[in-house]
Design a protein around this motif. Structure first.
Motif, mmCIF file in Angstrom:
data_model
loop_
_atom_site.group_PDB
_atom_site.id
_atom_site.type_symbol
_atom_site.label_atom_id
_atom_site.label_comp_id
_atom_site.label_asym_id
_atom_site.label_seq_id
_atom_site.Cartn_x
_atom_site.Cartn_y
_atom_site.Cartn_z
ATOM 1 N N ALA A 211 0.834 -1.204 0.000
ATOM 2 C CA ALA A 211 0.000 0.000 0.000
ATOM 3 C C ALA A 211 0.869 1.254 0.000
ATOM 4 O O ALA A 211 0.615 2.214 -0.727
ATOM 5 C CB ALA A 211 -0.950 -0.009 1.203
ATOM 6 N N LEU A 212 1.911 1.235 0.836
ATOM 7 C CA LEU A 212 2.832 2.365 0.897
ATOM 8 C C LEU A 212 3.537 2.545 -0.437
ATOM 9 O O LEU A 212 3.673 3.659 -0.945
ATOM 10 C CB LEU A 212 3.846 2.138 2.026
ATOM 11 C CG LEU A 212 4.810 3.285 2.295
ATOM 12 C CD1 LEU A 212 4.065 4.541 2.687
ATOM 13 C CD2 LEU A 212 5.804 2.890 3.379
ATOM 14 N N SER A 213 3.959 1.446 -1.041
ATOM 15 C CA SER A 213 4.623 1.503 -2.343
ATOM 16 C C SER A 213 3.669 2.019 -3.413
ATOM 17 O O SER A 213 4.038 2.857 -4.246
ATOM 18 C CB SER A 213 5.133 0.106 -2.714
ATOM 19 O OG SER A 213 5.706 0.124 -3.991
ATOM 20 N N GLU B 72 4.057 5.413 -5.443
ATOM 21 C CA GLU B 72 4.018 5.454 -6.909
ATOM 22 C C GLU B 72 2.958 6.436 -7.404
ATOM 23 O O GLU B 72 3.191 7.171 -8.364
ATOM 24 C CB GLU B 72 3.759 4.052 -7.469
ATOM 25 C CG GLU B 72 4.973 3.142 -7.398
ATOM 26 C CD GLU B 72 4.708 1.780 -8.015
ATOM 27 O OE1 GLU B 72 3.858 1.695 -8.926
ATOM 28 O OE2 GLU B 72 5.351 0.818 -7.581
ATOM 29 N N GLU B 73 1.790 6.462 -6.751
ATOM 30 C CA GLU B 73 0.736 7.412 -7.131
ATOM 31 C C GLU B 73 1.199 8.845 -6.920
ATOM 32 O O GLU B 73 0.998 9.704 -7.773
ATOM 33 C CB GLU B 73 -0.535 7.138 -6.333
ATOM 34 C CG GLU B 73 -1.270 5.879 -6.737
ATOM 35 C CD GLU B 73 -2.451 5.574 -5.798
ATOM 36 O OE1 GLU B 73 -2.736 6.379 -4.891
ATOM 37 O OE2 GLU B 73 -3.061 4.507 -5.988
ATOM 38 N N GLU B 74 1.821 9.092 -5.754
ATOM 39 C CA GLU B 74 2.328 10.444 -5.476
ATOM 40 C C GLU B 74 3.419 10.815 -6.471
ATOM 41 O O GLU B 74 3.463 11.943 -6.971
ATOM 42 C CB GLU B 74 2.863 10.529 -4.049
ATOM 43 C CG GLU B 74 1.779 10.561 -2.994
ATOM 44 C CD GLU B 74 2.347 10.620 -1.583
ATOM 45 O OE1 GLU B 74 3.558 10.907 -1.410
ATOM 46 O OE2 GLU B 74 1.574 10.370 -0.642
ATOM 47 N N ALA B 75 4.290 9.867 -6.772
ATOM 48 C CA ALA B 75 5.360 10.134 -7.744
ATOM 49 C C ALA B 75 4.757 10.414 -9.115
ATOM 50 O O ALA B 75 5.175 11.353 -9.807
ATOM 51 C CB ALA B 75 6.324 8.951 -7.804
ATOM 52 N N ALA B 76 3.754 9.624 -9.489
ATOM 53 C CA ALA B 76 3.102 9.841 -10.789
ATOM 54 C C ALA B 76 2.405 11.202 -10.808
ATOM 55 O O ALA B 76 2.453 11.928 -11.812
ATOM 56 C CB ALA B 76 2.106 8.717 -11.076
#
Length: 183
Positions: free
Chosen positions: A38-40, A44-48
């Motif tokens: 979930a953290l990953s 990834e969502e935040e990075a995207a």
């Protein structure tokens, strides 16, 4: 019990305490893996999202740079056009001025030739009468080298020299002479 029996009892197979924690350990590992995934996924969502924001900002900056470049290019083109028009106007005026100055020189030369003409004495007399009419009978009248007369009284001067008369005649015809170059 003998000490051997006590040793056997202590080592007898029974429920292993590590096995008792196995379900807890399994659940903790599953939860840790789920939390990590979930953290990953969130990372990834935040990075995207950040990459998307950065790309949007980059597009915006690029579009602003293009717009500014077009504006600067238009300004530079307009400045070059204005400079070219000024230069063309200057050349046109220069091209017109040269023949006009030549016309003035020729006219001055022609009127100076009047000094040698048969009717010059009568012309000079009429110019002197005109000067005395303008300044009065006490005017001091002289004949300049180029012919005609110049009359003076204190505070006033009348130039009826042949060169001055020719220049005034050309100045009076300036609009007409200008049309020669505009047609």
């Amino acid at each position: 019990m003998t000490s051997r029996a006590a040793d056997r009892t202590a080592h007898a197979p029974g429920p292993d305490p590590a096995d008792a924690l196995h379900p807890v350990r399994t659940e903790l590992l599953r939860t840790a893996h789920a939390d990590a995934e979930a953290l990953s996924a969130r990372a990834e969502e935040e990075a995207a999202a950040r990459v998307g924001q950065a790309e949007d900002q980059a597009r915006s900056i690029l579009e602003e740079a293009r717009r500014q470049g077009r504006a600067d290019g238009a300004d530079a083109a307009r400045d070059r056009l204005v400079a070219a028009r000024r230069q063309a106007r200057s050349r046109t005026l220069s091209a017109r001025r040269e023949p006009y100055e030549e016309l003035r020189r020729r006219a001055a030369g022609r009127v100076r030739e009047l000094r040698r003409a048969d009717g010059y004495a009568a012309l000079r007399e009429r110019l002197e009468q005109r000067a005395r009419t303008l300044l009065g009978p006490d005017a001091e009248v002289t004949e300049p080298a180029d012919g005609g007369v110049v009359a003076r009284i204190p505070g006033k001067r009348v130039d009826l020299s042949l060169t001055a008369l020719a220049e005034r005649a050309l100045d009076g015809m300036e609009a007409e002479v200008r049309t020669l170059w505009e047609e």
